[in-house]
Every structure is written in structure tokens, then in C-alpha cells.
Design a protein around this motif. Structure first.
Motif, PDB file in Angstrom:
ATOM      1  N   UNK A  81      57.058  48.238  25.791  1.00 62.77           N
ATOM      2  CA  UNK A  81      56.584  47.912  24.388  1.00 62.77           C
ATOM      3  C   UNK A  81      55.410  47.135  24.356  1.00 62.77           C
ATOM      4  N   UNK A  82      54.583  46.264  23.805  1.00 62.96           N
ATOM      5  CA  UNK A  82      53.728  45.589  24.069  1.00 62.96           C
ATOM      6  C   UNK A  82      54.753  43.596  24.656  1.00 62.96           C
ATOM      7  N   UNK A  83      53.686  43.073  24.947  1.00 61.97           N
ATOM      8  CA  UNK A  83      54.745  41.448  25.730  1.00 61.97           C
ATOM      9  C   UNK A  83      53.110  40.752  24.664  1.00 61.97           C
ATOM     10  N   UNK A  84      55.008  40.110  22.867  1.00 60.04           N
ATOM     11  CA  UNK A  84      54.185  39.072  22.803  1.00 60.04           C
ATOM     12  C   UNK A  84      54.635  37.717  22.665  1.00 60.04           C
ATOM     13  N   UNK A  85      55.319  37.477  24.649  1.00 55.13           N
ATOM     14  CA  UNK A  85      55.534  36.258  23.840  1.00 55.13           C
ATOM     15  C   UNK A  85      54.669  35.435  23.241  1.00 55.13           C
ATOM     16  N   UNK A  86      53.333  35.418  24.348  1.00 57.48           N
ATOM     17  CA  UNK A  86      52.553  34.510  24.771  1.00 57.48           C
ATOM     18  C   UNK A  86      52.269  34.128  23.266  1.00 57.48           C
ATOM     19  N   UNK A  87      51.981  35.242  21.879  1.00 59.23           N
ATOM     20  CA  UNK A  87      51.524  34.633  20.567  1.00 59.23           C
ATOM     21  C   UNK A  87      52.304  33.975  19.925  1.00 59.23           C
ATOM     22  N   UNK A  88      53.612  34.427  19.939  1.00 56.80           N
ATOM     23  CA  UNK A  88      54.580  33.426  19.399  1.00 56.80           C
ATOM     24  C   UNK A  88      54.561  31.848  20.317  1.00 56.80           C
ATOM     25  N   UNK A  89      54.594  31.863  21.478  1.00 56.10           N
ATOM     26  CA  UNK A  89      54.272  30.616  22.215  1.00 56.10           C
ATOM     27  C   UNK A  89      53.175  29.468  21.611  1.00 56.10           C
ATOM     28  N   UNK A  90      51.765  30.467  21.559  1.00 54.75           N
ATOM     29  CA  UNK A  90      50.451  29.170  21.162  1.00 54.75           C
ATOM     30  C   UNK A  90      50.885  29.224  19.432  1.00 54.75           C
ATOM     31  N   UNK A  91      51.271  29.932  18.538  1.00 46.95           N
ATOM     32  CA  UNK A  91      51.849  29.582  17.390  1.00 46.95           C
ATOM     33  C   UNK A  91      52.643  28.260  17.422  1.00 46.95           C
ATOM     34  N   UNK A  92      53.612  28.679  18.344  1.00 42.23           N
ATOM     35  CA  UNK A  92      54.288  27.355  17.730  1.00 42.23           C
ATOM     36  C   UNK A  92      54.043  26.006  18.494  1.00 42.23           C
ATOM     37  N   UNK A  93      53.541  25.938  19.403  1.00 43.96           N
ATOM     38  CA  UNK A  93      52.980  24.969  19.737  1.00 43.96           C
ATOM     39  C   UNK A  93      52.119  24.201  18.941  1.00 43.96           C
ATOM     40  N   UNK A  94      51.142  25.035  18.569  1.00 44.89           N
ATOM     41  CA  UNK A  94      49.706  24.592  17.104  1.00 44.89           C
ATOM     42  C   UNK A  94      51.145  23.699  16.190  1.00 44.89           C
ATOM     43  N   UNK A  95      52.324  24.797  15.203  1.00 46.21           N
ATOM     44  CA  UNK A  95      52.801  24.127  15.283  1.00 46.21           C
ATOM     45  C   UNK A  95      52.934  22.394  15.321  1.00 46.21           C
ATOM     46  N   UNK A  96      53.930  22.747  16.437  1.00 49.33           N
ATOM     47  CA  UNK A  96      54.535  21.187  16.915  1.00 49.33           C
ATOM     48  C   UNK A  96      53.037  20.672  17.111  1.00 49.33           C
ATOM     49  N   UNK A  97      52.612  20.623  17.908  1.00 46.54           N
ATOM     50  CA  UNK A  97      51.572  19.908  17.705  1.00 46.54           C
ATOM     51  C   UNK A  97      50.577  19.391  16.609  1.00 46.54           C
ATOM     52  N   UNK A  98      50.286  20.185  15.276  1.00 49.16           N
ATOM     53  CA  UNK A  98      50.311  19.831  14.008  1.00 49.16           C
ATOM     54  C   UNK A  98      50.614  19.081  13.396  1.00 49.16           C
ATOM     55  N   UNK A  99      51.658  19.198  13.363  1.00 49.31           N
ATOM     56  CA  UNK A  99      53.478  17.897  12.961  1.00 49.31           C
ATOM     57  C   UNK A  99      53.560  17.244  13.101  1.00 49.31           C
ATOM     58  N   UNK A 100      53.140  16.510  14.676  1.00 50.77           N
ATOM     59  CA  UNK A 100      52.442  14.939  14.912  1.00 50.77           C
ATOM     60  C   UNK A 100      50.929  14.943  15.283  1.00 50.77           C
ATOM     61  N   UNK A 101      50.031  15.403  14.686  1.00 50.06           N
ATOM     62  CA  UNK A 101      49.178  15.397  14.760  1.00 50.06           C
ATOM     63  C   UNK A 101      49.116  14.465  13.358  1.00 50.06           C
ATOM     64  N   UNK A 102      49.256  15.495  12.889  1.00 52.40           N
ATOM     65  CA  UNK A 102      48.924  14.816  11.302  1.00 52.40           C
ATOM     66  C   UNK A 102      50.370  14.497  10.650  1.00 52.40           C
ATOM     67  N   UNK A 103      51.945  14.079  10.674  1.00 49.54           N
ATOM     68  CA  UNK A 103      52.577  13.490  10.295  1.00 49.54           C
ATOM     69  C   UNK A 103      53.343  12.250  11.656  1.00 49.54           C
ATOM     70  N   UNK A 104      52.533  12.264  12.081  1.00 54.50           N
ATOM     71  CA  UNK A 104      53.138  10.612  13.210  1.00 54.50           C
ATOM     72  C   UNK A 104      54.725  11.491  13.553  1.00 54.50           C
ATOM     73  N   UNK A 105      54.888   9.949  14.044  1.00 56.57           N
ATOM     74  CA  UNK A 105      56.485  10.001  14.713  1.00 56.57           C
ATOM     75  C   UNK A 105      57.614  10.898  13.261  1.00 56.57           C
ATOM     76  N   UNK A 106      57.407  10.631  11.949  1.00 55.81           N
ATOM     77  CA  UNK A 106      58.126  10.851  11.251  1.00 55.81           C
ATOM     78  C   UNK A 106      58.368  12.681  11.374  1.00 55.81           C
ATOM     79  N   UNK A 107      57.227  13.549  11.595  1.00 55.09           N
ATOM     80  CA  UNK A 107      57.405  14.563  11.883  1.00 55.09           C
ATOM     81  C   UNK A 107      58.625  15.291  12.975  1.00 55.09           C
TER      82      UNK A 107
END
Lengths: 358, 247
Positions: free
Chosen positions: A106-132
Motif C-alpha cells: 500500500x501507499x503510506x497516506x497518513x501524512x496527507x491526512x495529518x497535513x489536512x487535519x493540522x490545516x483544519x485545526x489551525x484555520x479554526x483557531x486562526x479564524x474563529x479564535x477561542x470559540x473554535x
């Protein structure tokens, strides 16, 4: 402000570290991983399949650091086979003497999932702040409940999954609305209206399918073979698909009404109903579209494969599109039904209370 | 079955939303037709990504301009959606291409086994396009909610500055984000119970790298990321448009 800045900087550092970690987490895996350093494609004319000559370095286990060569068969249409690119990490199986690679797993795909997950969490905090944070917690709770429910289903195979998920959906509704809106009369109204709307619309669809749905080819659903009572599995999909949308509608309507009542406690029921209607008109159109695009898009690859194999369009739709469309239409029905129900229930709970106070 | 459900949906929409409800019903079917035509055109061999982008643009035109009329709000929403679409496209393109996200796996071998895989068409592009089409619904929904709310704020207080308008747009965005994420979660995860039952013996490491799991998780995350990104972009563009339009 400075505290906020520190938190954001900490978050950024944490994100970068976790991405670096997932790019180098080879030691976590027991299976041998090969990092691809070079790929040469050997195309053949008029042939769908071609050979990829892959060179790579083993990244973990006994043979770490050794260079290996292996061939992979890839397909131009990419329907089933994986294509391997330079810098991919792939799981491989070595021969017992460690001299050559006998299979690519198989291909190791965990890094792509983690990149997107990190991006998602960062965006939530950067854009909505504490309420995120609330959004993330409610999402996490939903994921935990889903995981537990799946665990229960897999442990007790003869359990009626429809009954289980009806109970679980009540839990989903109460917890997510409670977490995001806090303890208040408004939340109570939203929870009750969501539950009532869910059961009204679900019973309606359930009865309709029982009477008119004999021809539905439920056995074409994926993973159906594993499920003991597959009829109920289909009903569970219908039940859960519109769940989030129902909550969305009921919280929108109850918040708007409670806002109106707060601003003008003497407001008449008739006026409240009218404003509720106006608000709902704006949301149904786009909400039904959300359900359509989000759910129905999953049938695209399968229908395309069928059409490419010269299956008639009508057959392709009835084979691969019909069930999904039933699910989408059912969720749309529950969205529309949720409007008058939450309007009525929030009037009952929010407005009557105001009168008593007077 | 579809006909009965459609009829009920039509009656309910007409009762609840009156004229607007009937309009909604026809937009819904127009969008469905759009998706089916998108699939048909792909089967003719046209480029899947270009077709997906055209589908997304048409879908936005249908639900913005046909359902909500051509005005400042919908214009601002349309441009914001296009901006986010470009961003999501780049993201999906790089991740999809390098992770071989395409196609089917062992899980669906029974349903695809009867077909030939030599379709002479790039399935990776199909999946990239599918992710875009999957997210467009929520982009439209979030964007129009914010731009109408911003417009409403402006109507109530015409002296408001662009900065204040942007701020109130962001505030509204925060409020809808959690429900949007909830909606997407259930709409996308409901079909996933079977997958976990099928692979119930699998370890976390196995699941994380498994193609179907990666496909689904990437789909969910892309939709989430899109619905967050659309908030500041719509708040900015709609506040800019509304202020400048009044001169």
C-alpha cells in the motif's frame, strides 16, 4: 492580545512539529516502508498497463538504509491500481532472506491526512479564535460517540442496529447542541424540536419505504455483506444523514426567535411566526443543496465507471444513484419538516414562559 | 420511490416556503440534473477537472442568482466562492495526485468486478473533481448566509464602516461554523459505519493508510476547510462590495 498571540505562535510550532513527525514516523510501523527515490515509467503503446521501475531506500526495520529496486504495475486509467510517484512512502514486503522486495502492499497516506487535519485545526483557531474550541470539542464528542457505537455494533452482531442508532442519535442531538450553545431554555427548545423533527420525518420515510420501496436494491450498498440486518443499515443511513442538518435548522430558528423575544418581550405570536417563516425561507434553499452536493457526489465514480462500460444511463442511475437519492430526498424532507416543528416548539417553550413571568 | 419522495418534498416545500419553496424544489432538481450531466460529459471523455469546475460555477449560478436574485449579496458570494474554490482545488490537486487517491479498492471489488478497468480515462482527476463538487454545496450555503447577514446589518445602520461590517460578518460566521461542521459530519460519515465494521480487526496504522479511509477523511476535511475559509473571505468581499456599492 499578547496572550492570544502566544497561543497562536505555540499552535503554529505544534503544527509544524506534528507535520515533521508524521513525515518521519517510520519507526511506528512494523511493516517495512520504502521511500521512493526514483521512478521510471515504461509505457507500452496501446496498452492500458505499464511497468514502473522503482528505486527506494528502506526506512525502518532490519534492513534500514538499504537501497532496493522493485517493479510496480500501474494502469493509465487509475481505476484500481496505485500509481507510485517520487517521494512516496510505500509499504513493501521483503523476501525472507532480505534480498528483494516481493510485494508492494500500500501507499503510506497518513501524512496527507495529518497535513489536512493540522490545516483544519489551525484555520479554526486562526479564524474563529477561542470559540473554535467549542466546535472542535463538539466534533470530537461526535467522533467518540460514533466510534463507541460502531464498537457496540461489531461486538453484538444480533443487536438491532436501527434501535441502537435511534438512541445514539438522541445522544448526538443533546450533546452537540448542549456543547455549542450552553445550558439555556433556547438549547432545550432546539433539542426537543430536533428530536421531534427527526422522528416525525424518519417515521414518514420509514413507512413510505416499507410500502413502496420493495424494488429498492439495498443489496447494492457497499459493505452490506458484513451487516446482519442490511435493511436496517439502510434506514440507519437515512436517519443519520440528515441529523446534522436538522440540528442546524432548529438551532437557527430557536436562536432567531429567542433573540426577537428578548428584544421585544411583548411581541405577538403572529409576528413571531411571520419572522420565523421569513428566516426559514432563506435557509431551505441552500440547505437542500448542501445535502444534494455533499451526499450525491459520492456516486460519481461508480456511475462513471458503469457509463464507461457502456451501461445505459437509466440503468446506471437506478443501480448506483437511486439509493443515495432516496437518502438525500429523505434528508431534504426532514429539513423542510424541521422548520414548522421547531417554530411551533420554540414558540411553546420560549414564548409561553415569557407570559408566565408577566 | 423517488417519485413519491419527490412529490412529498414538493408538497412540503410548497406548504412551508410557498413560492420560494416551489422555486427551491426546481433548483434542487436542476442541480441534480447538473450533476448527472457532469457525469455524462465525463463519460464522453472530456477533462474531469475542467468539467468539475464548470459544474461548481454553474451550481453557484443556479443557487445564488436563480434562487436569490442578482444583487450585491449574491455577487459578493459568487466571487468569494470562486476564490475559495481555487484554493481548495490547489490543495486537493497536490494531495490527491501524490497520494494516489484515485479509484476503488478491495472493498468494492464485488461491485466493480464485472466492469473493465480499461476506461481510458484518468480516475484520479475524477476524484479530485468529486471533492470539489462535494464541497460546493456548503460553500454556497455558508457564503450566502454571511453576505445576507452583512447586508442586513448594513440596512439597519447605513453609517457603519467597512471594518465594522467585516467584523460583524466574522461574528456571524463563528455562529454558523459549528452547525455547518455538524451538518457535514453527519452527511458524510453516515455511510461509513459499514467500512468500520468491515475492517474491525484493523489496527490504527492500517486504517490511516488505507485508500478508502484516506479518500473519505480527505473528503470530509476538504469540506471542513472550505467551510472555514469561506467565512473571512465572504465577510471581507461582501463588506467591501456593500460599502462601495452605495456610493
Amino acid at each position: 492580545m499578547s496572550k492570544k498571540r502566544i497561543l497562536l505562535i505555540a499552535l503554529t510550532i505544534l503544527s509544524i512539529l506534528s507535520i515533521i513527525f508524521v513525515y518521519n514516523d517510520y519507526f511506528l510501523y512494523k511493516n517495512t516502508i520504502l521511500k521512493v527515490t526514483d521512478v521510471k515509467n515504461d509505457y507500452k503503446e496501446n496498452n492500458e498497463y505499464y511497468t514502473q521501475h522503482i528505486t527506494g531506500v528502506i526506512k525502518n526495520g532490519e534492513y534500514k538504509g538499504k537501497t532496493f529496486k522493485v517493479n510496480n504495475t500501474a494502469a493509465k486509467s487509475k481505476v484500481y491500481d496505485d500509481t507510485i510517484y517520487k517521494n512516496n512512502d510505500i509499504f513493501v514486503e521483503l523476501s525472507k532472506d532480505g534480498k528483494k522486495i516481493i510485494a508492494i502492499n500500500d501507499i503510506k497516506r497518513d501524512k496527507y491526512i495529518v497535513i489536512l487535519l493540522v490545516l483544519f485545526i489551525d484555520l479554526i483557531f486562526f479564524i474563529t479564535g477561542k470559540r473554535g474550541l467549542k466546535t472542535l470539542i463538539s466534533l470530537l464528542v461526535n467522533i467518540i460517540i460514533s466510534t463507541i457505537s460502531i464498537f457496540v455494533v461489531s461486538k453484538f452482531q444480533n443487536f438491532n442496529i436501527l434501535v441502537l442508532y435511534i438512541l445514539v442519535s438522541i445522544l448526538f442531538i443533546s450533546l452537540s447542541l448542549f456543547i455549542t450553545n450552553g445550558k439555556s431554555r433556547k438549547t432545550l427548545a432546539a433539542i426537543i424540536s430536533s428530536i421531534v423533527s427527526l422522528f416525525t420525518s424518519f417515521s414518514l420515510v420509514f413507512i413510505l419505504i416499507k410500502f413502496f420501496g420493495d424494488h429498492l436494491s439495498i443489496w447494492t450498498m457497499e459493505y452490506i455483506e458484513i451487516i446482519y440486518d442490511y435493511q436496517n443499515y439502510f434506514y440507519v443511513s437515512i436517519l443519520l444523514c440528515g441529523l446534522g442538518a436538522i440540528m442546524d435548522i432548529s438551532i437557527t430558528i430557536t436562536s432567531a426567535l429567542s433573540e426577537l423575544i428578548e428584544k421585544n418581550p411583548k411581541i405577538k405570536t403572529k409576528d413571531l411566526k411571520k419572522s420565523g417563516r421569513e428566516i426559514s425561507k432563506d435557509i431551505i434553499g441552500t440547505m437542500t443543496n448542501v445535502m444534494l452536493f455533499t451526499c450525491f457526489s459520492s456516486v460519481i465514480p461508480m456511475m462513471l465507471l458503469a457509463l464507461k462500460n457502456n451501461v445505459l444511463l437509466s440503468d446506471a442511475i437506478s443501480l448506483y444513484g437511486e439509493l443515495e437519492l432516496v437518502i438525500v430526498l429523505s434528508s431534504c424532507i426532514s429539513i423542510v419538516l424541521a422548520i414548522p416543528i421547531s417554530l411551533y416548539i420554540s414558540l411553546l417553550i420560549l414564548h409561553r414562559n415569557k407570559r408566565k413571568v408577566k | 420511490m423517488i417519485k413519491i419522495l419527490s412529490l412529498i418534498l414538493f408538497i412540503l416545500l410548497a406548504l412551508v416556503g410557498r413560492e420560494r419553496g416551489i422555486k427551491t424544489f426546481f433548483t434542487f432538481y436542476l442541480s441534480l440534473l447538473l450533476i448527472i450531466f457532469y457525469i455524462i460529459f465525463m463519460s464522453f471523455g472530456l477533462n474531469a477537472i475542467i468539467l468539475a469546475i464548470i459544474t461548481c460555477i454553474l451550481a453557484s449560478v443556479i443557487s445564488l442568482f436563480m434562487l436569490n436574485g442578482y444583487n450585491v449579496k449574491t455577487k459578493a458570494s459568487f466571487i468569494s466562492i470562486m476564490v475559495v474554490l481555487v484554493f481548495i482545488f490547489l490543495l486537493v490537486f497536490f494531495i490527491g495526485k501524490s497520494s494516489s487517491i484515485q479509484g476503488f479498492s478491495n472493498d468494492s471489488i464485488e461491485s466493480i468486478g464485472a466492469y473493465s478497468f480499461e476506461i481510458n480515462y484518468d480516475m484520479c482527476d475524477v476524484f479530485i473533481g468529486m471533492y470539489l463538487v462535494c464541497s460546493i454545496g456548503t460553500l454556497i450555503d455558508t457564503s450566502i448566509s454571511i453576505s445576507s447577514a452583512v447586508n442586513e446589518v448594513y440596512e439597519n445602520n447605513k453609517k457603519i464602516t467597512q471594518k465594522e461590517l467585516f467584523k460583524s460578518g466574522m461574528n456571524i460566521g463563528h455562529d454558523i461554523l459549528s452547525t455547518t461542521i455538524n451538518t457535514l459530519y453527519f452527511a458524510l460519515v453516515c455511510g461509513f459505519i459499514g467500512f468500520f465494521l468491515w475492517h474491525r480487526g484493523g489496527t490504527l496504522g492500517y486504517l490511516l493508510n488505507y485508500k478508502v479511509f484516506a479518500q473519505e477523511v480527505i473528503k470530509v476535511l476538504i469540506a471542513f476547510i472550505g467551510s472555514i475559509l469561506i467565512i473571512p473571505i465572504t465577510a471581507f468581499i461582501s463588506s467591501h462590495f456593500i460599502i462601495n456599492d452605495s456610493y
